[in-house]
Design an enzyme around this catalytic site. Structure first.
Site, PDB file in Angstrom:
ATOM      1  N   CYS A  43       0.856  -1.105   0.133  1.00  0.00           N
ATOM      2  CA  CYS A  43      -0.119  -0.065   0.074  1.00  0.00           C
ATOM      3  C   CYS A  43       0.892   1.263   0.002  1.00  0.00           C
ATOM      4  CB  CYS A  43      -0.929   0.023   1.338  1.00  0.00           C
ATOM      5  SG  CYS A  43      -2.007   1.326   1.259  1.00  0.00           S
ATOM      6  N   ASP A  45       0.596   3.687   1.865  1.00  0.00           N
ATOM      7  CA  ASP A  45       0.317   4.212   3.169  1.00  0.00           C
ATOM      8  C   ASP A  45       1.630   4.402   3.675  1.00  0.00           C
ATOM      9  OD1 ASP A  45       0.259   4.297   6.075  1.00  0.00           O
ATOM     10  OD2 ASP A  45      -1.701   3.803   5.605  1.00  0.00           O
ATOM     11  N   ARG A  47       3.069   4.670   6.517  1.00  0.00           N
ATOM     12  CA  ARG A  47       3.420   4.091   7.726  1.00  0.00           C
ATOM     13  C   ARG A  47       3.726   2.718   7.426  1.00  0.00           C
ATOM     14  NH1 ARG A  47      -2.538   4.132  10.507  1.00  0.00           N
ATOM     15  NH2 ARG A  47      -2.913   3.646   8.370  1.00  0.00           N
ATOM     16  N   HIS A  99      -1.642  -4.182   4.928  1.00  0.00           N
ATOM     17  CA  HIS A  99      -1.200  -3.820   6.211  1.00  0.00           C
ATOM     18  C   HIS A  99      -2.577  -3.509   7.082  1.00  0.00           C
ATOM     19  CE1 HIS A  99      -2.293   0.691   5.755  1.00  0.00           C
ATOM     20  NE2 HIS A  99      -2.146   0.361   4.453  1.00  0.00           N
ATOM     21  N   CYS A 102      -5.612  -0.547   7.202  1.00  0.00           N
ATOM     22  CA  CYS A 102      -5.611   0.297   5.828  1.00  0.00           C
ATOM     23  C   CYS A 102      -6.880   1.201   5.674  1.00  0.00           C
ATOM     24  CB  CYS A 102      -5.330  -0.948   4.931  1.00  0.00           C
ATOM     25  SG  CYS A 102      -5.322  -0.351   3.152  1.00  0.00           S
TER      26      CYS A 102
END
Ligand code: CO
Length: 212
Positions: A43, A45, A47, A99, A102
């Site tokens: 992803c 993302d 993080r 993750h 998400c």
């Protein structure tokens, strides 16, 4: 330092110094080419810092990222990446890594329109529909959310197995192996979902086999 924008360039200078301190030729060597063992699809993302969580250096992991780590059949971008990784870089492992927490998967579980991204996230709704009986039986919403994240990884791994170029490489004994992982942000932990790609190839064969 005045702001985070300027800070980045200061950070970069320190990063260069750190690498040169342990190996003065680090960057000259890096510039000569790459031969990563991993293709990592994750992803977008912020993080999920790929090299950090895998403990890998520059040159060791080929990376593709998008919202909710989807392998979409009509996405020329991701298929160019996967094909290049398999046929030219000859990676040993392809990892699809979702993750927990998400936002893309959370949005797909809700009803709010996000505009253009609705079409992208519909891929996740399709995953839900494929596994609706299992997911609907999970009463706890958080547990259902986590399970959809895992099943989404599973189906994106399947989407790689469905491709002509993966099947061709596999049939010739060239690999790679395909893995489904989840990154648990709250613990910093990578979890191997034990996606059995060999067994999945057999399961998908009757419908998706396109190499005779
Ligand atoms: Co995400």
């Amino acid at each position: 330092m005045s702001n985070i924008y300027d800070q980045v360039f200061e950070n970069n200078k320190r990063w260069i110094e750190t690498h040169k301190a342990s190996n003065p030729n680090f960057f000259e060597h890096l510039a000569k080419g790459q031969s990563p063992d991993f293709l990592f699809i994750s992803c977008a993302d912020s993080r999920v810092p790929v090299n950090n969580i895998m403990g890998l250096e520059p040159g060791e992991v080929f990376v593709h990222r998008n919202v909710a780590n989807l392998v979409v059949n009509t996405d020329v971008n991701i298929h160019s990446v996967i094909l290049y990784a398999i046929e030219h870089l000859k990676v040993k492992h392809v990892v699809v890594c979702g993750h927990y927490n998400c936002g893309g998967v959370a949005a797909a579980m809700g009803n709010q329109s996000l505009g253009l991204i609705d079409g992208w996230l519909r891929e996740i709704r399709d995953v839900y529909r494929l596994h609706a009986s299992e997911l609907d039986a999970i009463e706890n919403e958080g547990a259902r959310y986590n399970r959809l994240i895992e099943l989404n990884v599973h189906e994106q791994c399947n989407n790689i197995l469905k491709t002509e170029y993966f099947q061709k490489s596999h049939a010739s004994g060239g690999g790679p192996s395909v893995h489904g992982w989840v990154f648990d942000i709250s613990k910093g932990a990578l979890i191997d979902l034990d996606f059995d790609y060999q067994a999945q190839i057999s399961k998908l064969k009757s419908i998706y086999d396109i190499n005779g």
